[in-house]
Design an enzyme around this catalytic site. Structure first.
Site, PDB file in Angstrom:
ATOM      1  N   ARG A  68     -51.586 -19.985 -16.190  1.00 33.03           N
ATOM      2  CA  ARG A  68     -51.315 -21.082 -17.128  1.00 33.03           C
ATOM      3  C   ARG A  68     -49.904 -21.632 -16.918  1.00 33.03           C
ATOM      4  NH1 ARG A  68     -52.616 -19.300 -22.955  1.00 33.03           N
ATOM      5  NH2 ARG A  68     -52.274 -21.510 -23.370  1.00 33.03           N
ATOM      6  N   HIS A  84     -46.499 -19.774 -31.760  1.00 34.51           N
ATOM      7  CA  HIS A  84     -47.203 -18.773 -30.954  1.00 34.51           C
ATOM      8  C   HIS A  84     -46.474 -18.440 -29.656  1.00 34.51           C
ATOM      9  CE1 HIS A  84     -51.098 -20.141 -33.182  1.00 34.51           C
ATOM     10  NE2 HIS A  84     -50.339 -19.394 -33.927  1.00 34.51           N
ATOM     11  N   GLY A 108     -54.818 -32.414 -32.935  1.00 37.36           N
ATOM     12  CA  GLY A 108     -55.387 -31.612 -31.861  1.00 37.36           C
ATOM     13  C   GLY A 108     -55.478 -30.126 -32.127  1.00 37.36           C
ATOM     14  N   THR A 109     -55.829 -29.749 -33.351  1.00 42.37           N
ATOM     15  CA  THR A 109     -56.071 -28.335 -33.638  1.00 42.37           C
ATOM     16  C   THR A 109     -57.345 -28.202 -34.477  1.00 42.37           C
ATOM     17  OG1 THR A 109     -55.252 -26.317 -34.692  1.00 42.37           O
ATOM     18  CG2 THR A 109     -54.487 -28.406 -35.632  1.00 42.37           C
ATOM     19  N   SER A 110     -58.136 -27.180 -34.195  1.00 36.55           N
ATOM     20  CA  SER A 110     -59.409 -26.983 -34.899  1.00 36.55           C
ATOM     21  C   SER A 110     -59.194 -26.373 -36.280  1.00 36.55           C
ATOM     22  CB  SER A 110     -60.309 -26.072 -34.071  1.00 36.55           C
ATOM     23  OG  SER A 110     -59.660 -24.826 -33.834  1.00 36.55           O
ATOM     24  N   GLN A 161     -48.548 -24.935 -32.286  1.00 37.30           N
ATOM     25  CA  GLN A 161     -49.219 -23.690 -31.916  1.00 37.30           C
ATOM     26  C   GLN A 161     -49.224 -23.542 -30.398  1.00 37.30           C
ATOM     27  OE1 GLN A 161     -53.014 -23.168 -34.488  1.00 37.30           O
ATOM     28  NE2 GLN A 161     -52.501 -25.343 -34.611  1.00 37.30           N
ATOM     29  N   ASN A 162     -48.859 -24.621 -29.711  1.00 37.80           N
ATOM     30  CA  ASN A 162     -48.917 -24.634 -28.252  1.00 37.80           C
ATOM     31  C   ASN A 162     -47.787 -23.820 -27.633  1.00 37.80           C
ATOM     32  OD1 ASN A 162     -51.030 -26.314 -28.751  1.00 37.80           O
ATOM     33  ND2 ASN A 162     -49.957 -28.189 -28.151  1.00 37.80           N
ATOM     34  N   VAL A 163     -48.121 -23.161 -26.530  1.00 40.34           N
ATOM     35  CA  VAL A 163     -47.109 -22.384 -25.798  1.00 40.34           C
ATOM     36  C   VAL A 163     -46.596 -23.181 -24.596  1.00 40.34           C
ATOM     37  CG1 VAL A 163     -47.995 -20.165 -26.595  1.00 40.34           C
ATOM     38  CG2 VAL A 163     -48.916 -21.173 -24.485  1.00 40.34           C
ATOM     39  N   ASP A 164     -47.083 -24.423 -24.434  1.00 40.39           N
ATOM     40  CA  ASP A 164     -46.522 -25.279 -23.377  1.00 40.39           C
ATOM     41  C   ASP A 164     -45.241 -25.936 -23.893  1.00 40.39           C
ATOM     42  OD1 ASP A 164     -49.090 -27.529 -24.335  1.00 40.39           O
ATOM     43  OD2 ASP A 164     -46.957 -27.988 -24.549  1.00 40.39           O
TER      44      ASP A 164
HETATM   45  N1  APR Z   1     -56.640 -35.335 -28.575  1.00 42.61           N
HETATM   46  C1  APR Z   1     -56.623 -34.736 -29.808  1.00 42.61           C
HETATM   47  N2  APR Z   1     -57.367 -33.647 -30.125  1.00 42.61           N
HETATM   48  C2  APR Z   1     -58.176 -33.164 -29.158  1.00 42.61           C
HETATM   49  C3  APR Z   1     -58.258 -33.738 -27.861  1.00 42.61           C
HETATM   50  C4  APR Z   1     -57.437 -34.880 -27.586  1.00 42.61           C
HETATM   51  N3  APR Z   1     -57.429 -35.472 -26.402  1.00 42.61           N
HETATM   52  N4  APR Z   1     -59.159 -33.029 -27.125  1.00 42.61           N
HETATM   53  C5  APR Z   1     -59.620 -32.042 -27.954  1.00 42.61           C
HETATM   54  N5  APR Z   1     -59.042 -32.126 -29.164  1.00 42.61           N
HETATM   55  C6  APR Z   1     -59.232 -31.264 -30.336  1.00 42.61           C
HETATM   56  C7  APR Z   1     -60.584 -30.572 -30.457  1.00 42.61           C
HETATM   57  O1  APR Z   1     -61.534 -31.413 -31.060  1.00 42.61           O
HETATM   58  C8  APR Z   1     -60.245 -29.375 -31.337  1.00 42.61           C
HETATM   59  O2  APR Z   1     -60.343 -29.702 -32.713  1.00 42.61           O
HETATM   60  O3  APR Z   1     -58.298 -30.202 -30.250  1.00 42.61           O
HETATM   61  C9  APR Z   1     -58.782 -29.084 -30.998  1.00 42.61           C
HETATM   62  C10 APR Z   1     -58.567 -27.834 -30.153  1.00 42.61           C
HETATM   63  O4  APR Z   1     -58.949 -26.731 -30.929  1.00 42.61           O
HETATM   64  P1  APR Z   1     -58.866 -25.243 -30.317  1.00 42.61           P
HETATM   65  O5  APR Z   1     -59.466 -25.228 -28.979  1.00 42.61           O
HETATM   66  O6  APR Z   1     -59.423 -24.337 -31.363  1.00 42.61           O
HETATM   67  O7  APR Z   1     -57.313 -24.986 -30.109  1.00 42.61           O
HETATM   68  P2  APR Z   1     -56.141 -24.764 -31.186  1.00 42.61           P
HETATM   69  O8  APR Z   1     -56.504 -25.299 -32.523  1.00 42.61           O
HETATM   70  O9  APR Z   1     -54.908 -25.256 -30.574  1.00 42.61           O
HETATM   71  O10 APR Z   1     -56.095 -23.157 -31.248  1.00 42.61           O
HETATM   72  C11 APR Z   1     -55.224 -22.550 -32.163  1.00 42.61           C
HETATM   73  O11 APR Z   1     -55.818 -20.385 -31.299  1.00 42.61           O
HETATM   74  O12 APR Z   1     -56.480 -19.449 -29.378  1.00 42.61           O
HETATM   75  C12 APR Z   1     -55.458 -19.492 -30.271  1.00 42.61           C
HETATM   76  O13 APR Z   1     -53.155 -19.095 -30.019  1.00 42.61           O
HETATM   77  C13 APR Z   1     -54.174 -19.967 -29.648  1.00 42.61           C
HETATM   78  O14 APR Z   1     -52.595 -21.602 -30.488  1.00 42.61           O
HETATM   79  C14 APR Z   1     -53.960 -21.339 -30.294  1.00 42.61           C
HETATM   80  C15 APR Z   1     -54.719 -21.235 -31.592  1.00 42.61           C
END
Ligand code: APR
Length: 235
Positions: free
Chosen positions: A56, A104, A170-172, A86-89
């Site tokens: 990564r 994170h 951009g987080t679920s 929450q991003n590590v980038d």
């Molecule tokens: N722009 C905006 N949102 C987007 C895009 C985009 N181009 N593409 C995808 N998404 C959304 C998806 O619809 C989803 O809701 O980004 C979200 C990503 O969700 P996850 O994959 O669950 O990632 P995240 O919420 O960042 O995870 C949280 O979980 O795995 C751990 O530590 C890790 O920090 C991470 C945490």
């Protein structure tokens, strides 16, 4: 200036070519999360964990900030922008954001397994199994794994508690304590959520959904933030 607090997840870096976690083709589809992102996984197979993060980190070297990251930087001319990610980038920092809090951890940092206060900036270099800290303890990625405490959460909560405007990008919203930060946001503060997909959020709050990818969504947010009623939510 109004305080604009932004909570971001891996979705904001998706348009930079970095995978999200839970979407189709996401990282957790290809890796067992407890094997590569937990203390138990580290004890069981250190090399697997190191290679997961080394890969990564190498991808991050070639990634560049996108319009979503850059749009948040442009908002600093009119708002006191605080990013809680929450991003590590490091794409927020590379875009030019001045206030970024990583919940994170950070891919470009290594940490001592013996003395967590010892951290090292490693750029995009791999961590090798033989790498140690100055006290001779093996190095690990400076990432918060599942089951580990989130040291920055109190600072994040106090930032969220003083938000005039709160934005989720951009987080679920399934991983805690990060997803719980929305509960600290003052009741009068407008909340926006940018995501191309459905996201489950607390029903007790009015949230303005911008159902778009981050690049386009942040542009639409900038437009909405120019409206006086958003700028003066208490008026
Ligand atoms: N722009 C905006 N949102 C987007 C895009 C985009 N181009 N593409 C995808 N998404 C959304 C998806 O619809 C989803 O809701 O980004 C979200 C990503 O969700 P996850 O994959 O669950 O990632 P995240 O919420 O960042 O995870 C949280 O979980 O795995 C751990 O530590 C890790 O920090 C991470 C945490």
């Amino acid at each position: 200036m109004k305080k604009l607090v932004v909570l971001t997840g891996s979705g904001i870096s998706s348009e930079s070519g970095l995978k999200t976690f839970r979407e189709t083709g996401g990282l957790w589809e290809n890796y067992d999360v407890m094997e590569v992102a937990s203390p138990a996984g580290w004890l069981k197979n250190r090399n697997l964990v190191l290679s997961f993060y080394n890969e990564r980190r190498a991808q991050l070297r070639d990634a560049v900030p996108n319009e979503g990251h850059k749009g948040l930087v442009s908002l600093e001319s009119g708002f006191d922008v605080h990013i809680i990610t929450q991003n590590v980038d490091n794409l927020h920092e590379r875009a030019g954001s001045t206030k970024v809090l990583h919940l994170h951890g950070l891919l470009t940092r290594a940490r001592s397994t013996g003395d967590p206060s010892l951290t090292y900036d490693i750029g995009y270099e791999p961590i090798r199994p033989e790498d140690t800290c100055e006290k001779g303890h093996p190095l690990r990625p400076d990432i918060v794994w599942f089951g580990e405490a989130v040291p920055a959460i109190e600072e994040a909560a106090s930032i969220a508690a003083t938000a005039d405007i709160f934005v989720v990008i951009g987080t679920s919203m399934v991983v805690y304590p990060a997803a719980g930060l929305i509960d600290y946001v003052p009741k009068y503060a407008p909340v926006f959520l940018i995501d191309p997909n459905e996201v489950a959020v607390p029903i007790y709050r009015h949230i303005t959904f911008i159902k778009e990818k981050a690049g386009r969504g942040v542009k639409m947010l900038i437009e909405k933030l120019s409206y006086p009623e958003v700028q003066n939510p208490r008026a």
